[in-house]
Scaffold this motif. Sequence first.
Motif, PDB file in Angstrom:
ATOM      1  N   GLY A 162     -30.303 -74.712  78.631  1.00 45.45           N
ATOM      2  CA  GLY A 162     -31.617 -74.417  78.093  1.00 45.45           C
ATOM      3  C   GLY A 162     -32.234 -73.129  78.567  1.00 45.45           C
ATOM      4  O   GLY A 162     -33.405 -72.868  78.290  1.00 45.45           O
ATOM      5  N   VAL A 163     -31.482 -72.283  79.273  1.00 42.81           N
ATOM      6  CA  VAL A 163     -32.027 -71.004  79.725  1.00 42.81           C
ATOM      7  C   VAL A 163     -32.350 -70.126  78.516  1.00 42.81           C
ATOM      8  O   VAL A 163     -33.407 -69.494  78.445  1.00 42.81           O
ATOM      9  N   VAL A 164     -31.430 -70.073  77.575  1.00 47.50           N
ATOM     10  CA  VAL A 164     -31.617 -69.332  76.326  1.00 47.50           C
ATOM     11  C   VAL A 164     -31.204 -70.242  75.173  1.00 47.50           C
ATOM     12  O   VAL A 164     -30.344 -71.111  75.342  1.00 47.50           O
ATOM     13  N   PRO A 165     -31.784 -70.038  73.994  1.00 48.73           N
ATOM     14  CA  PRO A 165     -31.336 -70.818  72.847  1.00 48.73           C
ATOM     15  C   PRO A 165     -30.132 -70.222  72.147  1.00 48.73           C
ATOM     16  O   PRO A 165     -29.506 -70.878  71.321  1.00 48.73           O
ATOM     17  N   LEU A 166     -29.805 -68.962  72.476  1.00 46.36           N
ATOM     18  CA  LEU A 166     -28.778 -68.234  71.737  1.00 46.36           C
ATOM     19  C   LEU A 166     -28.079 -67.266  72.683  1.00 46.36           C
ATOM     20  O   LEU A 166     -28.730 -66.632  73.519  1.00 46.36           O
ATOM     21  N   ALA A 167     -26.751 -67.172  72.543  1.00 39.77           N
ATOM     22  CA  ALA A 167     -25.981 -66.228  73.357  1.00 39.77           C
ATOM     23  C   ALA A 167     -24.872 -65.639  72.510  1.00 39.77           C
ATOM     24  O   ALA A 167     -24.338 -66.297  71.611  1.00 39.77           O
ATOM     25  N   THR A 168     -24.518 -64.387  72.799  1.00 37.40           N
ATOM     26  CA  THR A 168     -23.373 -63.805  72.113  1.00 37.40           C
ATOM     27  C   THR A 168     -22.095 -64.258  72.795  1.00 37.40           C
ATOM     28  O   THR A 168     -22.056 -64.526  73.995  1.00 37.40           O
ATOM     29  N   ALA A 169     -21.050 -64.329  71.989  1.00 38.19           N
ATOM     30  CA  ALA A 169     -19.727 -64.734  72.459  1.00 38.19           C
ATOM     31  C   ALA A 169     -18.708 -63.972  71.627  1.00 38.19           C
ATOM     32  O   ALA A 169     -19.068 -63.206  70.728  1.00 38.19           O
ATOM     33  N   SER A 170     -17.440 -64.161  71.915  1.00 39.59           N
ATOM     34  CA  SER A 170     -16.379 -63.623  71.071  1.00 39.59           C
ATOM     35  C   SER A 170     -15.180 -64.536  71.191  1.00 39.59           C
ATOM     36  O   SER A 170     -15.001 -65.237  72.189  1.00 39.59           O
ATOM     37  N   ASP A 171     -14.361 -64.540  70.148  1.00 39.37           N
ATOM     38  CA  ASP A 171     -13.346 -65.584  69.978  1.00 39.37           C
ATOM     39  C   ASP A 171     -12.046 -64.956  69.514  1.00 39.37           C
ATOM     40  O   ASP A 171     -11.910 -64.568  68.363  1.00 39.37           O
ATOM     41  N   GLY A 172     -11.070 -64.846  70.443  1.00 41.09           N
ATOM     42  CA  GLY A 172      -9.758 -64.317  70.087  1.00 41.09           C
ATOM     43  C   GLY A 172      -8.699 -65.388  69.946  1.00 41.09           C
ATOM     44  O   GLY A 172      -7.675 -65.178  69.305  1.00 41.09           O
ATOM     45  N   ALA A 173      -8.940 -66.550  70.570  1.00 40.92           N
ATOM     46  CA  ALA A 173      -8.017 -67.681  70.467  1.00 40.92           C
ATOM     47  C   ALA A 173      -8.780 -68.998  70.528  1.00 40.92           C
ATOM     48  O   ALA A 173      -8.173 -70.065  70.543  1.00 40.92           O
ATOM     49  N   GLY A 174     -10.108 -68.907  70.582  1.00 45.16           N
ATOM     50  CA  GLY A 174     -10.960 -70.076  70.737  1.00 45.16           C
ATOM     51  C   GLY A 174     -12.062 -69.836  71.749  1.00 45.16           C
ATOM     52  O   GLY A 174     -12.728 -70.777  72.188  1.00 45.16           O
ATOM     53  N   SER A 175     -12.256 -68.570  72.130  1.00 42.00           N
ATOM     54  CA  SER A 175     -13.126 -68.251  73.269  1.00 42.00           C
ATOM     55  C   SER A 175     -14.610 -68.459  73.022  1.00 42.00           C
ATOM     56  O   SER A 175     -15.397 -68.386  73.954  1.00 42.00           O
ATOM     57  N   THR A 176     -15.018 -68.697  71.782  1.00 40.41           N
ATOM     58  CA  THR A 176     -16.377 -69.151  71.486  1.00 40.41           C
ATOM     59  C   THR A 176     -16.393 -70.665  71.347  1.00 40.41           C
ATOM     60  O   THR A 176     -17.258 -71.353  71.902  1.00 40.41           O
ATOM     61  N   ARG A 177     -15.427 -71.194  70.608  1.00 40.08           N
ATOM     62  CA  ARG A 177     -15.430 -72.624  70.277  1.00 40.08           C
ATOM     63  C   ARG A 177     -15.093 -73.517  71.468  1.00 40.08           C
ATOM     64  O   ARG A 177     -15.671 -74.598  71.623  1.00 40.08           O
ATOM     65  N   ILE A 178     -14.185 -73.093  72.330  1.00 34.76           N
ATOM     66  CA  ILE A 178     -13.774 -73.943  73.461  1.00 34.76           C
ATOM     67  C   ILE A 178     -14.891 -74.118  74.483  1.00 34.76           C
ATOM     68  O   ILE A 178     -15.213 -75.259  74.854  1.00 34.76           O
ATOM     69  N   PRO A 179     -15.531 -73.047  74.967  1.00 35.45           N
ATOM     70  CA  PRO A 179     -16.637 -73.280  75.908  1.00 35.45           C
ATOM     71  C   PRO A 179     -17.799 -74.020  75.273  1.00 35.45           C
ATOM     72  O   PRO A 179     -18.484 -74.805  75.952  1.00 35.45           O
ATOM     73  N   ALA A 180     -18.048 -73.799  73.990  1.00 32.61           N
ATOM     74  CA  ALA A 180     -19.092 -74.577  73.315  1.00 32.61           C
ATOM     75  C   ALA A 180     -18.752 -76.062  73.357  1.00 32.61           C
ATOM     76  O   ALA A 180     -19.601 -76.906  73.676  1.00 32.61           O
ATOM     77  N   ALA A 181     -17.499 -76.394  73.059  1.00 26.52           N
ATOM     78  CA  ALA A 181     -17.077 -77.801  73.068  1.00 26.52           C
ATOM     79  C   ALA A 181     -17.219 -78.409  74.452  1.00 26.52           C
ATOM     80  O   ALA A 181     -17.721 -79.523  74.614  1.00 26.52           O
ATOM     81  N   TRP A 182     -16.803 -77.680  75.485  1.00 26.47           N
ATOM     82  CA  TRP A 182     -16.768 -78.242  76.841  1.00 26.47           C
ATOM     83  C   TRP A 182     -18.124 -78.234  77.524  1.00 26.47           C
ATOM     84  O   TRP A 182     -18.292 -78.885  78.554  1.00 26.47           O
ATOM     85  N   CYS A 183     -19.085 -77.512  76.946  1.00 23.63           N
ATOM     86  CA  CYS A 183     -20.442 -77.537  77.504  1.00 23.63           C
ATOM     87  C   CYS A 183     -21.411 -78.317  76.618  1.00 23.63           C
ATOM     88  O   CYS A 183     -22.605 -78.399  76.932  1.00 23.63           O
ATOM     89  N   GLY A 184     -20.932 -78.878  75.528  1.00 18.90           N
ATOM     90  CA  GLY A 184     -21.765 -79.744  74.700  1.00 18.90           C
ATOM     91  C   GLY A 184     -22.731 -79.007  73.789  1.00 18.90           C
ATOM     92  O   GLY A 184     -23.809 -79.523  73.492  1.00 18.90           O
ATOM     93  N   VAL A 185     -22.336 -77.806  73.306  1.00 19.91           N
ATOM     94  CA  VAL A 185     -23.183 -77.044  72.394  1.00 19.91           C
ATOM     95  C   VAL A 185     -22.343 -76.603  71.197  1.00 19.91           C
ATOM     96  O   VAL A 185     -21.240 -77.093  70.991  1.00 19.91           O
ATOM     97  N   LEU A 186     -22.878 -75.676  70.387  1.00 21.05           N
ATOM     98  CA  LEU A 186     -22.194 -75.236  69.172  1.00 21.05           C
ATOM     99  C   LEU A 186     -21.668 -73.829  69.326  1.00 21.05           C
ATOM    100  O   LEU A 186     -22.347 -72.953  69.882  1.00 21.05           O
ATOM    101  N   GLY A 187     -20.469 -73.586  68.803  1.00 19.12           N
ATOM    102  CA  GLY A 187     -19.888 -72.258  68.787  1.00 19.12           C
ATOM    103  C   GLY A 187     -19.289 -71.973  67.430  1.00 19.12           C
ATOM    104  O   GLY A 187     -18.567 -72.811  66.877  1.00 19.12           O
ATOM    105  N   TYR A 188     -19.584 -70.795  66.884  1.00 18.62           N
ATOM    106  CA  TYR A 188     -19.211 -70.446  65.505  1.00 18.62           C
ATOM    107  C   TYR A 188     -18.389 -69.171  65.484  1.00 18.62           C
ATOM    108  O   TYR A 188     -18.800 -68.141  66.002  1.00 18.62           O
TER     109      TYR A 188
END
Length: 392
Positions: free
Chosen positions: A146-172
Amino acid sequence: MGNTPPRTAVETADRVTRAVASAVETVRAALTDAHRIRHLRAFVELWPGSALDRAAEVDARVADGARLPLAGVPLAVKAAEGTASHQARRLIAAGAVPIGATSVPAPGTRWKTWGHTDGGPTLNPWRADRVPGGSSAGSAVAVATGVVPLATASDGAGSTRIPAAWCGVLGYKPTTGLLPARDRAGLTVGGPIARTVSDLELYRSTVLGGASAAAPAHVRVAWSPTLGFNRPDPEVVAVAERALRRWARTCGVTLSEPRLALTDPAESWLSRREQNSPGSQTDVGVDNLSALAELFAAADLLATPATPNPPHPHSGPGEVMSVGFTWLFNLTGHPALSLPAGLTPDGLPVGLHLVARHHEDALLLAAARSAEQALPSLPENPLGGGVRASER
């Protein structure tokens, strides 16, 4: 810590636009919360001076009548990208305020599902003995707590989707080509991590220029627990499938279970990365492309677990490839996202992974919005909470 959920980017921008809150006080609260979770080591740098100066500029622009879609929204930026990436520049131009750089893995590790800081590794807010996923590790933790509602990420093999999954949030991960590639191999795509689909849609309209869409009256989803080559943890599969079936029952989604027998893309992915060249989609294998074309002719979405494994210990994932469900779609370019599916019996988050046809990002997000409404929210994560200092 209370039970009030942290405000979304949409809500935050609305409050600042209507002068219910100022960007300065909103950003100051985010900086306070970043210190509150410093034990999780999500940030490698905080920028209080420049953040508060920029927030004051946003307040002045709003007072002059400017309409900023992200007015005063605190933004965490992935350290590997900083504020110079295309997506960060578009978000900042829309009124978002970067407060700091989030952790990424240190060079030289065989696996990238953790974050490195001078103080030690980034911790998963659900279990300190587990990694948060990566490489966008700190971005996922900053959003999940809850520190921020939005963060930038990047995904070369799952690098946005995997941390989103393991931290209980959404990654696109958007369709490949909608954003400038982050690598010469054309594998790495920028994207957001957020707590709600509405914020993913706000990101999309701001950065990619796409409008939101209503979900089709009858979404057709094909479920594959393995893609034909993964050997996933049964508990992970059970959580993801239970969420999918609840969504289907609640919203009239049509489920199918085709006998999908794809081949592991590891060799193709590694070859493209080694050659540092985009290659062509046929590198994925004609049989894989044919099978996916056949699947998407009969279904709107493909659903899988986001990862074959739950968050692993800091010692490493063992022999399991955490990218088993994600990296194929970096090769093929399909849009994909992970949304929270629930918790394993020992309290670790699991993601439900949805993949759409090329350039059907609007449908993907509309379907995710439908699923989000049908699924229960996760409880507050125990180590980082999720309540802003200004709301306690």
